[in-house]
Design a protein around this motif. Structure first.
Motif, PDB file in Angstrom:
ATOM      1  N   THR A 141       0.654  -1.428   0.161  1.00 19.93           N
ATOM      2  CA  THR A 141       0.079   0.086   0.062  1.00 19.93           C
ATOM      3  C   THR A 141       0.938   1.202  -0.271  1.00 19.93           C
ATOM      4  OG1 THR A 141      -1.696  -1.330   0.879  1.00 19.93           O
ATOM      5  CG2 THR A 141      -1.792   1.150   1.307  1.00 19.93           C
ATOM      6  N   ALA A 142       1.697   1.443   0.683  1.00 18.25           N
ATOM      7  CA  ALA A 142       3.080   2.151   0.799  1.00 18.25           C
ATOM      8  C   ALA A 142       3.681   2.706  -0.521  1.00 18.25           C
ATOM      9  CB  ALA A 142       3.953   2.369   1.870  1.00 18.25           C
ATOM     10  N   ALA A 167     -12.896  -4.029  -0.663  1.00 20.61           N
ATOM     11  CA  ALA A 167     -11.181  -4.232  -1.028  1.00 20.61           C
ATOM     12  C   ALA A 167     -10.512  -3.280  -2.143  1.00 20.61           C
ATOM     13  CB  ALA A 167     -10.456  -5.503  -0.978  1.00 20.61           C
ATOM     14  N   GLU A 168     -10.962  -2.802  -2.993  1.00 22.92           N
ATOM     15  CA  GLU A 168     -10.771  -2.174  -3.950  1.00 22.92           C
ATOM     16  C   GLU A 168     -10.298  -0.220  -3.107  1.00 22.92           C
ATOM     17  OE1 GLU A 168     -11.274  -2.462  -7.926  1.00 22.92           O
ATOM     18  OE2 GLU A 168      -9.379  -4.412  -7.991  1.00 22.92           O
ATOM     19  N   ALA A 169     -11.749  -0.208  -2.780  1.00 26.21           N
ATOM     20  CA  ALA A 169     -11.574   0.762  -2.383  1.00 26.21           C
ATOM     21  C   ALA A 169     -11.692   1.282  -1.345  1.00 26.21           C
ATOM     22  CB  ALA A 169     -13.627   1.038  -2.641  1.00 26.21           C
ATOM     23  N   ALA A 170     -11.280   0.423  -0.684  1.00 18.68           N
ATOM     24  CA  ALA A 170     -10.777   0.539   0.350  1.00 18.68           C
ATOM     25  C   ALA A 170      -9.001   1.315   0.159  1.00 18.68           C
ATOM     26  CB  ALA A 170     -10.995  -1.223   1.797  1.00 18.68           C
ATOM     27  N   VAL A 171      -8.355   0.082  -0.582  1.00 23.54           N
ATOM     28  CA  VAL A 171      -6.671  -0.084  -0.614  1.00 23.54           C
ATOM     29  C   VAL A 171      -6.693   1.327  -1.034  1.00 23.54           C
ATOM     30  CG1 VAL A 171      -5.221  -0.802  -2.213  1.00 23.54           C
ATOM     31  CG2 VAL A 171      -6.693  -2.247  -0.647  1.00 23.54           C
ATOM     32  N   ALA A 172      -7.179   1.930  -2.553  1.00 24.02           N
ATOM     33  CA  ALA A 172      -7.750   3.525  -2.605  1.00 24.02           C
ATOM     34  C   ALA A 172      -7.520   4.285  -1.358  1.00 24.02           C
ATOM     35  CB  ALA A 172      -8.486   3.613  -3.418  1.00 24.02           C
ATOM     36  N   ALA A 173      -8.119   3.738  -0.853  1.00 22.16           N
ATOM     37  CA  ALA A 173      -8.702   5.347   0.593  1.00 22.16           C
ATOM     38  C   ALA A 173      -6.926   5.142   1.354  1.00 22.16           C
ATOM     39  CB  ALA A 173      -9.638   5.073   1.092  1.00 22.16           C
ATOM     40  N   VAL A 174      -7.040   4.233   1.686  1.00 25.57           N
ATOM     41  CA  VAL A 174      -5.681   4.367   2.413  1.00 25.57           C
ATOM     42  C   VAL A 174      -4.339   4.766   1.738  1.00 25.57           C
ATOM     43  CG1 VAL A 174      -3.551   3.276   3.477  1.00 25.57           C
ATOM     44  CG2 VAL A 174      -6.183   2.490   4.354  1.00 25.57           C
ATOM     45  N   VAL A 175      -4.381   4.566   0.076  1.00 25.15           N
ATOM     46  CA  VAL A 175      -3.361   5.168  -0.225  1.00 25.15           C
ATOM     47  C   VAL A 175      -3.405   6.776  -0.105  1.00 25.15           C
ATOM     48  CG1 VAL A 175      -2.484   4.953  -2.864  1.00 25.15           C
ATOM     49  CG2 VAL A 175      -3.303   2.853  -0.922  1.00 25.15           C
TER      50      VAL A 175
END
Length: 414
Positions: free
Chosen positions: A98-99, A317-325
């Motif tokens: 993610t980083a 999962a994709e939306a959550a990853v994008a939000a964290v990024v």
């Protein structure tokens, strides 16, 4: 009819896949922070990062042959070391990659327009997530086009660097010579530039004679990548010097400008932007799928275990990853993202090497020195990274460990 995948790939094909995974945007981003630490010892740090990558890829390849399941070291750790170690690897992959997404997005923004790097990075994350939500994936042909473009750009940078002029000497940052600790720290950051090498290890069902092809393809792909990176590192050091290279937000563009080939600057910038977008697209896909797999096992919150009824993608999962990024893009700089990413991924591969040590002779175990060296170097490089990266990594891993303990021993019934 056989239900397995077609075995059509030879050694050359596997090498190309490895090159397309490794020679990407990392080379445009990692040299500057590594040079600011290692100075003229940058090539030595690069060689050490390549040794770690070789050990990790070899261990992963042998494990993939025994456990041909989606999930990588998340699966290997669970099977060979126990559920907690598999979870730790999966957590390391998710947080580290993610980083990496944030680093690639910032690399894209920096090379397109340094003054607008952050908004451009956020826009790239949003746009590529939308593409992924509609089921758009980068094809193998696109990957080959991207690697060919990046190789051409890096060749142009190397030629300009070795044949052109040099920037005026900058002494800031060169007052004290680099030592062993600095080389180790820089190698940990440069490890980021080799990300993707284990892609070769996932080809077990698609290559001819995988027991021979994959062990040949891994050192070939890593050797070619190391040679290309070394030439670029020497060229940038010749033109900019370690101090100026360490301070540059876009070192390869600065290299061609100071070398007197300024007309190449837009080409280099475009190559970096394309490579970053390609890497970002692949990373978002990979991280969201691992997040989905961990949610399915309830190693991450269960609401992430959802597939869109029409498009058949893990949309939550994709939306959550994008939000964290996006949060990371807004909160950290490129160097911080690279350091944090390297810490998480080094922990991930430490678990892979430890898992490979559990393979028996009849299971295709690698020479014992390979996972031993890989495990030791992963841990050494992880804990010699810049202190802020180590502290942030330890905090995030501690939070992940607390979640695992709570889920297994507090929330679980009985």
């Amino acid at each position: 009819m056989a239900s397995g995948l077609a075995r059509r790939l030879g050694t050359g094909d596997a090498v190309v896949v490895g090159l397309s995974a490794m020679i990407g945007a990392g080379v445009f981003a990692a040299f500057a922070p590594a040079a600011s630490i290692a100075g003229r010892w940058l090539p030595a740090a690069l060689a050490l990062a390549a040794v770690v990558a070789y050990c990790n890829a070899t261990s992963s390849a042998r494990l993939a042959a025994r456990h041909p399941e989606s999930g990588g070291t998340y699966v290997y750790g669970r099977r060979r070391l126990g559920p907690f170690w598999g979870y730790l690897a999966g957590w390391g992959f998710v947080v580290g990659k993610t980083a990496s997404c944030a680093a690639m997005a910032l690399t894209f923004g920096t090379y397109v327009a340094p003054g607008l790097a952050v908004p451009l990075a956020v826009g790239a994350v949003v746009a590529l997530t939308v593409l992924n939500l509609y089921g758009v994936q980068r094809s193998a042909m696109a990957a080959r086009i991207i690697v060919a473009l990046v190789l051409a750009v890096l060749a142009a940078v190397a030629v300009a660097g070795f044949t052109g002029g040099q920037a005026p000497t900058a002494t800031a940052g060169e007052l004290h010579p680099a030592g062993l600790w600095d080389v180790l720290q820089a190698a940990g950051l440069l490890f980021f530039a080799f990300a993707g090498y284990a892609r070769i290890a996932t080809l077990g069902e698609e290559v001819r004679d995988p027991e021979r092809t994959i062990p040949r393809a891994i050192p070939l792909a890593l050797g070619i990548t190391l040679a290309v990176y070394t030439l670029v590192a020497l060229a940038t050091l010749r033109v900019l010097g370690p101090a100026r290279l360490g301070l540059s937000p876009a070192p390869l563009v600065d290299t061609v400008v100071w070398a007197g080939a300024g007309w190449l600057a837009p080409v280099v910038g475009a190559g970096a932007a394309v490579a970053a977008l390609g890497a970002l697209l692949a990373l978002i896909l990979g991280v969201s799928r691992t997040t989905f797999a961990m949610a399915r096992e309830r190693d991450l919150p269960g609401f992430l275990d959802a597939v869109h009824p029409v498009r058949r993608v893990p949309h939550r999962a994709e939306a959550a990853v994008a939000a964290v990024v996006i949060v990371l893009v807004l909160a950290v700089d490129l160097r911080g993202a690279i350091g944090f990413s390297s810490f998480g991924v080094l922990v991930y591969y430490a678990v892979a090497n430890a898992s490979a040590l559990r393979l028996g002779p009849d299971e295709g175990a690698p020479p014992r020195a390979v996972p031993l060296v890989g495990l030791a170097l992963c841990l050494v490089l992880a804990f010699t990274l810049p202190s802020e990266s180590v502290v942030a990594g330890l905090v995030v891993f501690a939070l992940g460990g607390l979640w695992w303990v709570w889920r297994r021993h507090v929330r679980a019934p009985g």
